[in-house]
Every structure is written in C-alpha cells, then in structure tokens.
Enzyme design. Structure first.
Site, PDB file in Angstrom:
ATOM      1  CG  HIS A   1      -4.403  72.674  34.755  1.00 62.09           C
ATOM      2  ND1 HIS A   1      -3.878  71.435  34.467  1.00 62.09           N
ATOM      3  CD2 HIS A   1      -3.360  73.463  35.113  1.00 62.09           C
ATOM      4  CE1 HIS A   1      -2.573  71.474  34.633  1.00 62.09           C
ATOM      5  NE2 HIS A   1      -2.222  72.687  35.036  1.00 62.09           N
TER       6      HIS A   1
ATOM      7  CG  ASN B   1      -8.521  66.881  32.553  1.00 65.77           C
ATOM      8  OD1 ASN B   1      -8.525  68.088  32.363  1.00 65.77           O
ATOM      9  ND2 ASN B   1      -7.405  66.205  32.799  1.00 65.77           N
TER      10      ASN B   1
END
Length: 287
Positions: free
Chosen positions: A141, A172
């Site tokens: 994201h 991440n």
C-alpha cells in the site's frame, strides 16, 4: 368625548399596533438572516479549518497542500478518491505518487481490512492479483489501510491496484509499516499532516517487471511529510526495495533530496520562503 374623537383615537391606536407588528416582523426576519449566515459561516469555517485555512476563506479556496505539482515528463492520470489522490502511471502500472491529508480524527475508526480484497482500479484499469502471484513481492500500500479505518469506502479504495506497488516483503512488514504508524502518531500530535509517497526508479538500474501487465518493480520508495503547525516543518524518507534492515533515522532525507531523486515538486502551494526553509532541513528529533 364625541363619536368623531373616539374614531380618531381608535384609528391612531390601530396604526400604532400595525407599526409595532411590522417592526417586530422586520426584527425577526433580520434575526433569522443573521442566524442563517452565522450557521453558514460556521459550516464554511469548520470545513476550511480541517484543511488548515483561515476562517475568512471559502470552501472553493481550500488549498490541498499535499498535492504535488503537475508532472510533464511521464504519464499521469489524476484520480481523486475519498481519502487520497493518486497520480497513476500507465507505463509503470504503478502510481507516480499518492497524496493525502491525514487528520487526527482519521487515525481512529472501527472499519477493518479483514474483508477487503485487492482489486483492479475501475477508473485506471491496469494490474490485478494475477500479476503478483509467484512474483515474490508484496502488494504494498502507498496510502495505508491503517489510515482509513474511519470510513468503509475509504478503506476499500486503498485496495485498488493504482494505490499498490510491488514491495519487498520485509520492507512492507517492518520499516514501511513502522513509518505508517509513526505518521499516525504525528497526525494525533499535531492535529493533521500532509503526506505523499510513491516509488522511485533509478536510471542506472535495469527495469524489472512482474506479471502479464508488466508492472514495473520500484528500486526504492519515498515518503515526505509536512506539518503546517507552528511555522511548519517537513521530513522525507528513502527506503531501498531490497528488504535490508535500516533504521528510520538512517532513512531520513530532506524534501529537497527526495525531489531530486523523483523529479517531483512537493508542497509547492506553500509560500516560497516557507517552502525553501522546510524542504532544506530534516531532523527526526524535531518531530
């Protein structure tokens, strides 16, 4: 007292009553108008204040300080979502940048990501889940789901692939996630912050792609954060997309440095003096 005098007095009394009633009506009307205007001003100022503008500004004049300047050296499709704005690149199949204004209120909420699925962006088209299967990269994201628990639509839109980049799993899970949580802490501390992040592609590296959509794998990622409270300050971060452990302090860069790496002009809506000052300095201890 004769009949003519009585009639005259009665007419005078009736006229006085009529004037009194008329005056009351005018006063009430004026009071209603003032209250309506006060309510409108309150709504306008409330909306404006959330975006850091003065009480004399109108909704139309709200400046979105988080939005970078228009890009002319690469494909750019601007799409505005409920919680963020994305500059999508149809060549890399990734965002050029994703920007949002994070308020203290938006760091809280009950909407959970457990039922969400990554999906192709209905506006931009492009990648889907199949591009990431067996790619060895996470669906990373840019605008995080954790910033959007305040609204179901906002949460869903963070799972559009236009908000996603191929990201090393360790980055991440650890450093990138830590930085997201730190930004939420800053939004709570200062009331709001402006955030922009996205991929970095280095000219000296051979392009790497994944999937049938040929999603380009970033060489690194950036994030820049602006606080407009108390004169303003800004900070940038740079993380290589290789999963090697790096402290947040070592990842710090000035916004000027990030601009040179990305070719993107951040926070250009600030006045020139403030922009020059906040973009030239970055010290995490100031935050």
């Amino acid at each position: 007292m004769n009949r003519r005098t009585i009639k005259k007095n009665l007419r005078g009394l009736a006229f006085a009553v009529m004037l009194l009633a008329f005056g009351t009506t005018i006063a009430c009307g004026q009071g209603t108008a003032v209250r309506s205007q006060q309510a409108a001003d309150k709504n306008r100022n409330t909306t404006t204040a959330k975006h850091g503008k003065s009480n004399t500004a109108t909704v139309k004049s709200i400046v979105q300080y988080e939005l970078p300047a228009k890009l002319t050296d690469r494909p750019e499709q601007i799409v505005r979502r409920k919680a963020y704005t994305v500059s999508y690149n149809s060549t890399t199949k990734c965002p050029n940048w994703v920007a949002w204004h994070l308020t203290k209120e938006h760091t809280y909420g009950k909407v959970q990501r457990s039922n969400e699925k990554f999906i192709e962006d209905p506006t931009t088209g492009g990648p889907d889940n199949y591009d990431y299967i067996n790619s060895r990269y996470d669906r990373g994201h840019m605008c995080p789901a954790g910033d959007n628990k305040w609204d179901a639509t906002a949460m869903t839109e963070t799972f559009y692939f236009s908000n996603i980049c191929p990201q090393n799993h360790n980055l991440n899970k650890y450093e990138w996630n830590d930085l997201e949580m730190r930004c939420r802490e800053w939004a709570r501390r200062y009331g709001s912050v402006d955030i922009v992040c996205g991929p970095i592609y280095l000219d000296n590296n051979a392009p790497q792609h994944i999937g049938a959509s040929k999603v380009r794998v970033p060489d690194a990622f950036f994030k820049v954060v602006l606080c407009r409270k108390n004169g303003g300050k800004a900070i940038g971060f740079y993380y290589k997309n290789d999963g090697k452990k790096v402290s947040m302090a070592d990842a710090v860069r000035t916004v000027d440095q990030i601009e040179k790496l990305t070719g993107i002009d951040f926070f250009h809506q600030l006045d020139d003096t403030t922009e020059s000052r906040v973009e030239a300095k970055a010290n995490i201890s100031d935050w």
